[in-house]
Design a protein around this motif. Sequence first.
Motif, PDB file in Angstrom:
ATOM      1  N   ALA A   3       0.831  -1.208   0.000  1.00  0.00           N
ATOM      2  CA  ALA A   3       0.000   0.000   0.000  1.00  0.00           C
ATOM      3  C   ALA A   3       0.868   1.261   0.000  1.00  0.00           C
ATOM      4  CB  ALA A   3      -0.934  -0.002   1.211  1.00  0.00           C
ATOM      5  N   CYS A   4       1.922   1.280   0.808  1.00  0.00           N
ATOM      6  CA  CYS A   4       2.803   2.452   0.851  1.00  0.00           C
ATOM      7  C   CYS A   4       3.486   2.661  -0.493  1.00  0.00           C
ATOM      8  CB  CYS A   4       3.828   2.300   1.971  1.00  0.00           C
ATOM      9  SG  CYS A   4       3.111   2.359   3.624  1.00  0.00           S
ATOM     10  N   LYS A   5       3.901   1.570  -1.139  1.00  0.00           N
ATOM     11  CA  LYS A   5       4.507   1.685  -2.471  1.00  0.00           C
ATOM     12  C   LYS A   5       3.508   2.267  -3.466  1.00  0.00           C
ATOM     13  CE  LYS A   5       7.885  -2.028  -2.102  1.00  0.00           C
ATOM     14  NZ  LYS A   5       8.238  -3.400  -2.502  1.00  0.00           N
ATOM     15  N   GLU A   6       2.269   1.784  -3.405  1.00  0.00           N
ATOM     16  CA  GLU A   6       1.224   2.295  -4.312  1.00  0.00           C
ATOM     17  C   GLU A   6       0.980   3.789  -4.076  1.00  0.00           C
ATOM     18  OE1 GLU A   6      -0.754   1.065  -6.833  1.00  0.00           O
ATOM     19  OE2 GLU A   6       0.541  -0.694  -6.846  1.00  0.00           O
ATOM     20  N   LEU A   7       0.943   4.186  -2.812  1.00  0.00           N
ATOM     21  CA  LEU A   7       0.674   5.592  -2.496  1.00  0.00           C
ATOM     22  C   LEU A   7       1.845   6.489  -2.876  1.00  0.00           C
ATOM     23  CD1 LEU A   7      -1.148   5.076   0.903  1.00  0.00           C
ATOM     24  CD2 LEU A   7      -2.163   5.931  -1.223  1.00  0.00           C
ATOM     25  N   ARG A   8       3.078   5.975  -2.777  1.00  0.00           N
ATOM     26  CA  ARG A   8       4.237   6.752  -3.217  1.00  0.00           C
ATOM     27  C   ARG A   8       4.209   6.928  -4.732  1.00  0.00           C
ATOM     28  NH1 ARG A   8       7.408   3.030  -0.583  1.00  0.00           N
ATOM     29  NH2 ARG A   8       7.396   3.426   1.620  1.00  0.00           N
ATOM     30  N   ARG A   9       3.763   5.890  -5.430  1.00  0.00           N
ATOM     31  CA  ARG A   9       3.692   5.923  -6.888  1.00  0.00           C
ATOM     32  C   ARG A   9       2.608   6.884  -7.359  1.00  0.00           C
ATOM     33  NH1 ARG A   9       0.812   3.312 -10.653  1.00  0.00           N
ATOM     34  NH2 ARG A   9      -0.204   1.894  -9.213  1.00  0.00           N
ATOM     35  N   SER A  10       1.423   6.793  -6.702  1.00  0.00           N
ATOM     36  CA  SER A  10       0.295   7.641  -7.092  1.00  0.00           C
ATOM     37  C   SER A  10      -0.686   7.718  -5.926  1.00  0.00           C
ATOM     38  CB  SER A  10      -0.391   7.034  -8.320  1.00  0.00           C
ATOM     39  OG  SER A  10      -1.521   7.787  -8.664  1.00  0.00           O
ATOM     40  N   PRO A  11      -0.944   8.918  -5.409  1.00  0.00           N
ATOM     41  CA  PRO A  11      -1.868   9.050  -4.275  1.00  0.00           C
ATOM     42  C   PRO A  11      -3.275   8.581  -4.638  1.00  0.00           C
ATOM     43  CG  PRO A  11      -0.652  11.084  -4.636  1.00  0.00           C
ATOM     44  CD  PRO A  11      -0.382  10.202  -5.809  1.00  0.00           C
ATOM     45  N   ALA A  12      -4.056   8.258  -3.627  1.00  0.00           N
ATOM     46  CA  ALA A  12      -5.454   7.875  -3.795  1.00  0.00           C
ATOM     47  C   ALA A  12      -6.324   8.953  -3.161  1.00  0.00           C
ATOM     48  CB  ALA A  12      -5.722   6.529  -3.127  1.00  0.00           C
ATOM     49  N   ASP A  13      -7.561   9.058  -3.641  1.00  0.00           N
ATOM     50  CA  ASP A  13      -8.500   9.994  -3.035  1.00  0.00           C
ATOM     51  C   ASP A  13      -9.128   9.424  -1.773  1.00  0.00           C
ATOM     52  OD1 ASP A  13      -8.205  11.962  -5.071  1.00  0.00           O
ATOM     53  OD2 ASP A  13      -9.552  10.805  -6.362  1.00  0.00           O
ATOM     54  N   VAL A  14      -9.275   8.094  -1.715  1.00  0.00           N
ATOM     55  CA  VAL A  14      -9.848   7.408  -0.553  1.00  0.00           C
ATOM     56  C   VAL A  14      -9.099   6.093  -0.368  1.00  0.00           C
ATOM     57  CG1 VAL A  14     -11.911   6.339   0.445  1.00  0.00           C
ATOM     58  CG2 VAL A  14     -12.145   8.399  -0.952  1.00  0.00           C
ATOM     59  N   ILE A  15      -8.754   5.789   0.877  1.00  0.00           N
ATOM     60  CA  ILE A  15      -8.149   4.501   1.221  1.00  0.00           C
ATOM     61  C   ILE A  15      -9.170   3.703   2.009  1.00  0.00           C
ATOM     62  CG2 ILE A  15      -6.329   3.324   2.513  1.00  0.00           C
ATOM     63  CD1 ILE A  15      -4.604   5.872   2.083  1.00  0.00           C
ATOM     64  N   ILE A  16      -9.369   2.460   1.610  1.00  0.00           N
ATOM     65  CA  ILE A  16     -10.221   1.528   2.361  1.00  0.00           C
ATOM     66  C   ILE A  16      -9.308   0.397   2.795  1.00  0.00           C
ATOM     67  CG2 ILE A  16     -12.209  -0.016   2.283  1.00  0.00           C
ATOM     68  CD1 ILE A  16     -13.301   1.730  -0.038  1.00  0.00           C
TER      69      ILE A  16
END
Length: 164
Positions: free
Chosen positions: A46-59
């Motif tokens: 999840a941290c790798k994904e968020l570093r690559r591209s932020p999300a508007d909502v995390i579930i």
Amino acid sequence: MPEKIDFSKVSFLVVDRSPLSGQLIRDILHVLGATAIRIAGSVEHACKELRRSPADVIITDYHLVPENGLVLIDWVRNSPESDDRMVPIIMLTANSEEDYVVKARDMGVTEFLAKPFHVEGLYRRLVAVIARPRAFVSAEGYFGPDRRRRQVPYTGPDRRRTDS
């Protein structure tokens, strides 16, 4: 379901160790109209994904392996590597006991949803975080959404004063 939200304009990151559960949440989001949905199976992913591209909502699920969802919330809210410390976070868990809810709230979760859940329950949480975002608080030992749900006027002797 009174409020209408165009979920096609909202990006989601679903974090769940169970591929089946992650797919179920993805399918529900698709039915609601979402198109930008990524799935991660761990805090690290999840941290790798968020570093690559932020999300508007995390579930996120509470129970992740080897770390739990609280570690993810802490990283999002407090890490210098986090691009959006104020992203709404909805926590899902089969453990809805007060201790779990309080820990999640105190780490900065935006909304909490107990499993098993109904689509309407998830929809309400999504509306709450998208259409009615809460103010954020930055205090010693806490950064996250204001934990107070109701704003009650108080004029008693211990009222905190503001500089105005």
